[in-house]
Design a protein around this motif. Structure first.
Motif, PDB file in Angstrom:
ATOM      1  N   ASP A  92       0.826  -1.208   0.000  1.00  0.00           N
ATOM      2  CA  ASP A  92       0.000   0.000   0.000  1.00  0.00           C
ATOM      3  C   ASP A  92       0.860   1.259   0.000  1.00  0.00           C
ATOM      4  O   ASP A  92       0.531   2.252  -0.673  1.00  0.00           O
ATOM      5  N   LEU A  93       1.955   1.255   0.754  1.00  0.00           N
ATOM      6  CA  LEU A  93       2.831   2.423   0.803  1.00  0.00           C
ATOM      7  C   LEU A  93       3.508   2.643  -0.546  1.00  0.00           C
ATOM      8  O   LEU A  93       3.626   3.790  -1.016  1.00  0.00           O
ATOM      9  N   ASN A  94       3.939   1.580  -1.183  1.00  0.00           N
ATOM     10  CA  ASN A  94       4.551   1.708  -2.512  1.00  0.00           C
ATOM     11  C   ASN A  94       3.556   2.289  -3.515  1.00  0.00           C
ATOM     12  O   ASN A  94       3.895   3.174  -4.311  1.00  0.00           O
ATOM     13  N   ALA A  95       2.311   1.800  -3.470  1.00  0.00           N
ATOM     14  CA  ALA A  95       1.283   2.314  -4.381  1.00  0.00           C
ATOM     15  C   ALA A  95       1.008   3.789  -4.125  1.00  0.00           C
ATOM     16  O   ALA A  95       0.827   4.575  -5.066  1.00  0.00           O
ATOM     17  N   SER A  96       0.969   4.202  -2.861  1.00  0.00           N
ATOM     18  CA  SER A  96       0.705   5.606  -2.545  1.00  0.00           C
ATOM     19  C   SER A  96       1.839   6.507  -3.034  1.00  0.00           C
ATOM     20  O   SER A  96       1.598   7.646  -3.454  1.00  0.00           O
ATOM     21  N   HIS A  97       3.085   6.010  -3.020  1.00  0.00           N
ATOM     22  CA  HIS A  97       4.212   6.774  -3.581  1.00  0.00           C
ATOM     23  C   HIS A  97       4.039   6.957  -5.092  1.00  0.00           C
ATOM     24  O   HIS A  97       4.309   8.045  -5.628  1.00  0.00           O
ATOM     25  N   ASN A  98       3.579   5.915  -5.764  1.00  0.00           N
ATOM     26  CA  ASN A  98       3.335   6.023  -7.204  1.00  0.00           C
ATOM     27  C   ASN A  98       2.226   7.022  -7.498  1.00  0.00           C
ATOM     28  O   ASN A  98       2.307   7.795  -8.462  1.00  0.00           O
ATOM     29  N   ILE A  99       1.190   6.999  -6.675  1.00  0.00           N
ATOM     30  CA  ILE A  99       0.081   7.938  -6.869  1.00  0.00           C
ATOM     31  C   ILE A  99       0.547   9.372  -6.645  1.00  0.00           C
ATOM     32  O   ILE A  99       0.179  10.289  -7.390  1.00  0.00           O
ATOM     33  N   ALA A 100       1.376   9.592  -5.619  1.00  0.00           N
ATOM     34  CA  ALA A 100       1.906  10.928  -5.362  1.00  0.00           C
ATOM     35  C   ALA A 100       2.756  11.405  -6.542  1.00  0.00           C
ATOM     36  O   ALA A 100       2.667  12.573  -6.954  1.00  0.00           O
ATOM     37  N   TYR A 101       3.590  10.507  -7.080  1.00  0.00           N
ATOM     38  CA  TYR A 101       4.435  10.867  -8.226  1.00  0.00           C
ATOM     39  C   TYR A 101       3.573  11.215  -9.443  1.00  0.00           C
ATOM     40  O   TYR A 101       3.811  12.216 -10.129  1.00  0.00           O
ATOM     41  N   ARG A 102       2.573  10.390  -9.724  1.00  0.00           N
ATOM     42  CA  ARG A 102       1.692  10.667 -10.866  1.00  0.00           C
ATOM     43  C   ARG A 102       0.901  11.951 -10.651  1.00  0.00           C
ATOM     44  O   ARG A 102       0.640  12.698 -11.604  1.00  0.00           O
ATOM     45  N   GLY A 103       0.511  12.221  -9.400  1.00  0.00           N
ATOM     46  CA  GLY A 103      -0.190  13.466  -9.121  1.00  0.00           C
ATOM     47  C   GLY A 103       0.667  14.679  -9.429  1.00  0.00           C
ATOM     48  O   GLY A 103       0.180  15.677  -9.985  1.00  0.00           O
ATOM     49  N   TRP A 104       1.950  14.607  -9.075  1.00  0.00           N
ATOM     50  CA  TRP A 104       2.856  15.720  -9.374  1.00  0.00           C
ATOM     51  C   TRP A 104       3.022  15.895 -10.885  1.00  0.00           C
ATOM     52  O   TRP A 104       3.053  17.025 -11.393  1.00  0.00           O
ATOM     53  N   MET A 105       3.089  14.782 -11.628  1.00  0.00           N
ATOM     54  CA  MET A 105       3.213  14.857 -13.079  1.00  0.00           C
ATOM     55  C   MET A 105       1.963  15.484 -13.701  1.00  0.00           C
ATOM     56  O   MET A 105       2.048  16.281 -14.632  1.00  0.00           O
ATOM     57  N   VAL A 106       0.799  15.109 -13.181  1.00  0.00           N
ATOM     58  CA  VAL A 106      -0.448  15.696 -13.682  1.00  0.00           C
ATOM     59  C   VAL A 106      -0.452  17.202 -13.445  1.00  0.00           C
ATOM     60  O   VAL A 106      -0.822  18.001 -14.311  1.00  0.00           O
ATOM     61  N   TRP A 107       0.007  17.599 -12.266  1.00  0.00           N
ATOM     62  CA  TRP A 107       0.002  19.027 -11.924  1.00  0.00           C
ATOM     63  C   TRP A 107       1.003  19.807 -12.769  1.00  0.00           C
ATOM     64  O   TRP A 107       0.686  20.880 -13.299  1.00  0.00           O
ATOM     65  N   VAL A 108       2.210  19.279 -12.901  1.00  0.00           N
ATOM     66  CA  VAL A 108       3.257  19.981 -13.641  1.00  0.00           C
ATOM     67  C   VAL A 108       2.928  20.062 -15.126  1.00  0.00           C
ATOM     68  O   VAL A 108       3.111  21.103 -15.772  1.00  0.00           O
ATOM     69  N   CYS A 109       2.430  18.970 -15.676  1.00  0.00           N
ATOM     70  CA  CYS A 109       2.137  18.927 -17.111  1.00  0.00           C
ATOM     71  C   CYS A 109       0.810  19.579 -17.462  1.00  0.00           C
ATOM     72  O   CYS A 109       0.507  19.743 -18.652  1.00  0.00           O
ATOM     73  N   GLY A 110       0.006  19.887 -16.442  1.00  0.00           N
ATOM     74  CA  GLY A 110      -1.283  20.503 -16.715  1.00  0.00           C
ATOM     75  C   GLY A 110      -2.272  19.559 -17.339  1.00  0.00           C
ATOM     76  O   GLY A 110      -3.184  19.976 -18.052  1.00  0.00           O
ATOM     77  N   ALA A 111      -2.090  18.272 -17.094  1.00  0.00           N
ATOM     78  CA  ALA A 111      -3.018  17.285 -17.664  1.00  0.00           C
ATOM     79  C   ALA A 111      -4.382  17.420 -17.028  1.00  0.00           C
ATOM     80  O   ALA A 111      -4.523  17.887 -15.903  1.00  0.00           O
ATOM     81  N   GLY A 112      -5.410  16.992 -17.770  1.00  0.00           N
ATOM     82  CA  GLY A 112      -6.768  17.112 -17.271  1.00  0.00           C
ATOM     83  C   GLY A 112      -7.049  16.141 -16.154  1.00  0.00           C
ATOM     84  O   GLY A 112      -6.417  15.108 -16.021  1.00  0.00           O
ATOM     85  N   SER A 113      -8.025  16.484 -15.333  1.00  0.00           N
ATOM     86  CA  SER A 113      -8.492  15.609 -14.265  1.00  0.00           C
ATOM     87  C   SER A 113      -9.917  15.214 -14.567  1.00  0.00           C
ATOM     88  O   SER A 113     -10.627  15.893 -15.307  1.00  0.00           O
ATOM     89  N   THR A 114     -10.366  14.113 -14.000  1.00  0.00           N
ATOM     90  CA  THR A 114     -11.738  13.674 -14.239  1.00  0.00           C
ATOM     91  C   THR A 114     -12.748  14.620 -13.618  1.00  0.00           C
ATOM     92  O   THR A 114     -13.884  14.659 -14.022  1.00  0.00           O
TER      93      THR A 114
END
Length: 390
Positions: free
Chosen positions: A360-382
């Motif tokens: 679960d901790l490993n998955a949450s790190h991946n989610i945090a990383y992807r969240g930062w990429m979404v924010w930096v790249c300006g990708a759309g959210s649902t």
């Protein structure tokens, strides 16, 4: 932003009869209007109003505002149904369930909620009473009560419509309040990843886990007790089952409120945003063993995510949704993805770099990383309006 506050009405027996009669008449009229809308294909308020307004006023003796709200409630119900169809919440096109739902008019329960506006309802906060319209006339000085902080919020905020509803013999008003938001944090220092699950309801990238073991044991006990009472089917068993109606839902809601409050408070304290998985359609995609199906399909993950979003918006914390694909199989160190990285449900062990971590901790790190990429790249959210603070 809009928040809802629920207060409990304390009517006398005579006032309760007047409220019940009014609610029954409004919902009976709404059911008739829904049938007319279905038969005439009139799903918009103006079209349906032309067909039903005069009849509703004459047959059910509703006031003009009550009739208008009854018609609008019917149109809103059909709009919600259409949105559910588009989202495949009732099954895929051509499925039996979808055809059954779309092939008949909407019907309203006798005690379904009825909206009230300022012309039909007025609040006296100092006296903690309301004046409310009914078929028997206006009920004045009807007392109400509620949690102290919610009553303060209700008195200090501008209000929109309120819904009158009856639950297990108790009367409630659910008021919509407009509250101010905190200054939006447009430059977060990072993102707090949140992994939602069954064994652990939520696990954050900070290493905090909110265990679901105790909750799942209680839910299992509730299911066994319900099955036992239904099988027994005596008068006392039915009475006991009735007393327990909604208990599990209230417990789950309370748990979700606590978890979302802790997560938002931590993100606000550290100046970060929150990254969540987009779990839309998870029930259709997930393939689980039989013992896990009840836990997955009965836990309100969408409710927990909604609580996090609205609390974050009120605190000015940005929220983004990320693609959940392979977050549990991806290494948060080298980002290698393989099914073999999960030797067990609880453990993650990368086959390439040898990184070992709680799954679960490993998955949450991946989610945090992807969240930062979404924010930096300006990708759309649902949910862009809520998630990006627009």
């Amino acid at each position: 932003m809009k928040l809802v506050v629920r207060v409990k009405l304390l009517p006398t027996p005579e006032q309760a009869v007047a409220l019940e009669t009014t609610l029954h008449a409004c919902n009976e009229a709404a059911t008739w209007a829904a049938r007319t809308a279905f038969e005439e294909s009139a799903r918009r308020p103006l079209e349906l109003r032309k067909l039903t307004y005069r009849t509703i006023r004459e047959r059910w003796k509703l006031g003009s505002q009550a009739a208008q709200h009854t018609i609008k409630k019917t149109c809103d119900a059909y709009a919600t149904l259409a949105a559910g169809m588009r989202a495949c919440r009732y099954g895929k096109p051509g499925s039996r369930r979808r055809e059954r739902v779309s092939g008949k008019p909407i019907a309203f329960r006798a005690k379904a909620a009825q909206p009230y506006d300022d012309r039909m309802l007025s609040w006296q906060h100092e006296q903690r009473t309301v004046s409310i319209w009914t078929l028997s006339g206006r009920l004045k000085k009807l007392p109400f009560t509620g949690q102290a902080e919610q009553l303060v919020l209700l008195a200090a905020s501008s209000r929109g419509e309120s819904d009158l509803t009856c639950e297990n013999g108790s009367w409630f008003l659910i008021a919509t309040c407009e509250v101010s938001e905190a200054e939006f944090n447009g430059r977060p220092a990072g993102f707090l990843g949140v992994d939602l699950g069954i064994v652990n309801i939520a696990a954050t990238s900070d290493g905090r886990r909110y265990s679901g073991r105790r909750t799942n044991r209680k839910r299992e006990c509730d299911r066994k007790l319900r099955a036992k009472l239904q099988k027994k089917n005596t008068k006392s068993a039915r009475r006991r089952a009735k007393r327990r109606v909604g208990k599990e839902a209230r417990r789950n809601k309370d748990t979700n409120h606590k978890i979302s409050k802790w997560i938002v408070a931590e993100a606000e304290r550290t100046g970060r945003g929150i990254a969540l998985e987009d779990l839309t359609g998870i029930r259709e995609r997930a393939r689980l063993r039989r013992p896990q199906r009840a836990a997955l399909h009965s836990w309100p993950f969408a409710q927990l995510a909604a609580f996090i979003v609205y609390k974050a918006k009120r605190a000015g914390v940005p929220v983004v949704y990320v693609d959940p694909a392979y977050t549990s199989q991806e290494c948060s160190e080298c980002h290698h993805i393989a099914r073999g990285n999960r030797p067990s449900q609880a453990v993650f062990a990368c086959q390439v770099c040898g990184f070992v971590e709680t799954a679960d901790l490993n998955a949450s790190h991946n989610i945090a990383y992807r969240g930062w990429m979404v924010w930096v790249c300006g990708a759309g959210s649902t949910v862009p309006e809520l998630a990006l603070g627009a």
